[in-house]
Scaffold this active site. Structure first.
Site, mmCIF file in Angstrom:
data_model
loop_
_atom_site.group_PDB
_atom_site.id
_atom_site.type_symbol
_atom_site.label_atom_id
_atom_site.label_comp_id
_atom_site.label_asym_id
_atom_site.label_seq_id
_atom_site.Cartn_x
_atom_site.Cartn_y
_atom_site.Cartn_z
ATOM 1 N N ASN A 13 0.624 -1.071 -0.393
ATOM 2 C CA ASN A 13 -0.122 -0.092 0.068
ATOM 3 C C ASN A 13 0.599 1.148 -0.391
ATOM 4 O OD1 ASN A 13 -1.812 1.758 0.663
ATOM 5 N ND2 ASN A 13 -2.550 0.776 2.448
ATOM 6 N N ARG A 94 -2.256 -1.827 -3.609
ATOM 7 C CA ARG A 94 -3.808 -1.004 -3.038
ATOM 8 C C ARG A 94 -3.737 0.252 -4.402
ATOM 9 N NH1 ARG A 94 -5.100 3.114 1.428
ATOM 10 N NH2 ARG A 94 -7.410 3.287 0.777
ATOM 11 N N HIS A 183 -12.494 2.879 -0.391
ATOM 12 C CA HIS A 183 -12.390 2.089 1.210
ATOM 13 C C HIS A 183 -13.333 0.780 0.724
ATOM 14 C CE1 HIS A 183 -11.773 5.349 3.856
ATOM 15 N NE2 HIS A 183 -10.708 5.219 3.673
ATOM 16 N N ARG A 244 -10.071 15.119 6.936
ATOM 17 C CA ARG A 244 -10.828 15.838 6.098
ATOM 18 C C ARG A 244 -12.116 16.770 6.028
ATOM 19 N NH1 ARG A 244 -9.381 10.334 3.389
ATOM 20 N NH2 ARG A 244 -8.211 11.308 2.245
ATOM 21 N N GLU A 387 -7.916 -5.177 4.983
ATOM 22 C CA GLU A 387 -7.652 -4.999 3.605
ATOM 23 C C GLU A 387 -6.487 -5.666 2.942
ATOM 24 O OE1 GLU A 387 -8.310 -0.616 5.006
ATOM 25 O OE2 GLU A 387 -9.213 -0.212 3.296
#
Ligand code: ADP
Length: 403
Positions: A13, A94, A183, A244, A387
């Protein structure tokens, strides 16, 4: 020497200044080693490598992703595993944005790398870093199949009414403007695990999943397929996150440009790095936020209240979109670890069949579990996301299908 790596998948990732990695067995889900390279491109780079129950840390400047990945390989060698000589089954990457082009895990060749690069216009903070990771891994492990697993893929088939922004249709089409969602690997994995925990076929279930990490997103899933999600063209939309803001009146952007005289890059940085919980309270880590609240900090309290308010807004919207829900699942750093957030997000909803059992919610349990009373009509669950495992399995599947 350690055991050989045959059958193991290396998951990478790659972020703008970091590489997270894991070497694992996609079938047994046993992790052989994992770690993080941090502050790539800066003078104080570092790698933290975990293998055989031990942690090794090395600090040194790491010029770029290839240097970073080389360091990862050195760490594997130093802990008894030569990734270049052993037979790693596949590398799973990813990749954040697959645009309209990629909607399933994809075996990487030159044209796939080019296409992921071209999608950088949609994800300038993410896709270039993903490409850097892919190119480095291809260089270091030339004979090993590499597979891209896209964060947007699960949401590719969102209904038109959910994915369309109400702006000029031609302009939107010309610039790829639609809701993509992110996601996705986590929402797919967690909703599948939730169905398994309930002993039900995903096809029979209406689910809402809250992935609450540093980034945060919600999804509404009917019969195993998403019908809505909170992130949009970019990961900025939706829930309040660590740095965010989530949903925002779009008029704020031109107002900041005119009134605060910020240019577009400054606004982009403000929205991606200095907003959300951090913008409101000064800290982006939820544990620190909790400490500030416990110490009586009122701005931290407000940040928390805004966070919960937004979660509940999405919960309400998705309850109606689904026409009722069978399972609500919390996952990722905050979702898995904060009983307070789970309790506050679902407070006073017994009339909708939604209840949280306080003892189950606060139990010191880290596995997939129920936190609703057994007789409640809606199952409330905590399911740890994974993940890396989902990416490893996807990569393994693609390689098995194509070789
Ligand atoms: P990402 O993968 O998006 O970087 P994670 O899923 O690891 O993020 O989640 C990180 C967030 O989880 C941080 O805000 C962190 O404070 C929060 N978190 C981790 N452990 C706890 C905990 N015990 N209680 C509350 N929040 C936690």
């Amino acid at each position: 020497m350690g055991r050989g790596a045959e059958g193991l998948v290396l998951v990478i990732n790659s972020g703008s200044s970091s590489i997270k990695y894991q070497l694992l067995d996609p079938e047994s889900s046993v992790v052989a080693a994992y770690g993080t390279v941090e502050r790539i491109g800066e003078d104080d780079g570092a790698i933290e490598h975990h293998a055989h129950g031990e942690t090794t840390v090395r600090c040194r400047p790491i010029a770029d992703h290839t240097t970073g990945l080389r360091l990862v390989f050195d760490m594997f060698s130093a802990t008894g595993r030569d990734l270049v000589r052993e037979d790693v089954r596949a590398v799973g990457h990813r990749v954040v944005h697959g645009g309209e082009v990629f909607y399933r895990p994809t075996l990487i060749d030159d044209s796939v790398v080019d296409a992921i690069s071209e999608l950088s216009a949609l994800a300038p903070l993410h896709n270039p870093a993903n490409v850097a990771g892919i190119e480095s891994a291809r260089e270091l492990l030339p004979g090993v199949p590499q597979v891209a697993v896209f964060d947007t893929a699960f949401f590719h088939s969102l209904p038109d009414a959910a994915k369309t922004y109400a702006i000029d249709a031609e302009l939107a089409a010309a610039h790829g403007i639609r809701k993509y969602g992110f996601h996705g690997t986590s929402h797919e994995y967690v909703s599948g695990r939730a169905a398994a925990l309930l002993g039900r076929d995903p096809a029979e279930l209406n689910q809402i999943v809250f992935h609450l990490g540093n980034g945060a997103s919600a999804s509404a899933i009917r019969g195993g397929r998403p019908i809505d999600t909170s992130m949009g063209l970019t990961p900025l939309e939706g829930l309040v996150m660590g740095t965010r803001p989530g949903d925002l009146d779009p008029g704020i952007v031109p107002h900041l440009a005119r009134s605060a005289r910020l240019d577009i890059d400054q606004i982009d940085a403000l929205l991606n790095r200095d907003s959300g919980i951090k913008g409101l309270s000064g800290v982006n880590d939820f544990r620190e936020l909790q400490r500030l609240i416990d110490g009586g900090d009122r701005t931290a309290r407000l940040a928390y209240d805004v966070y919960i308010h937004r979660l509940r807004r999405y919960l309400g919207a998705y309850l109606v979109e689904l026409g009722g829900v069978d399972a609500i699942t919390f996952t990722a750093g905050v979702g898995e670890n904060s009983p307070q957030v789970r309790a506050d997000a679902l407070a006073n909803l017994a009339r909708f069949g939604i209840e949280v059992d306080q003892t189950a919610n606060t139990a010191n349990d880290r596995g997939a579990r129920h936190i609703s009373p057994p007789e409640a009509p809606v199952a409330v669950l905590v399911v740890p996301t994974n993940e890396e495992l989902a990416i490893a399995r996807a990569a393994h599947r693609v390689v098995a299908e194509t070789t």
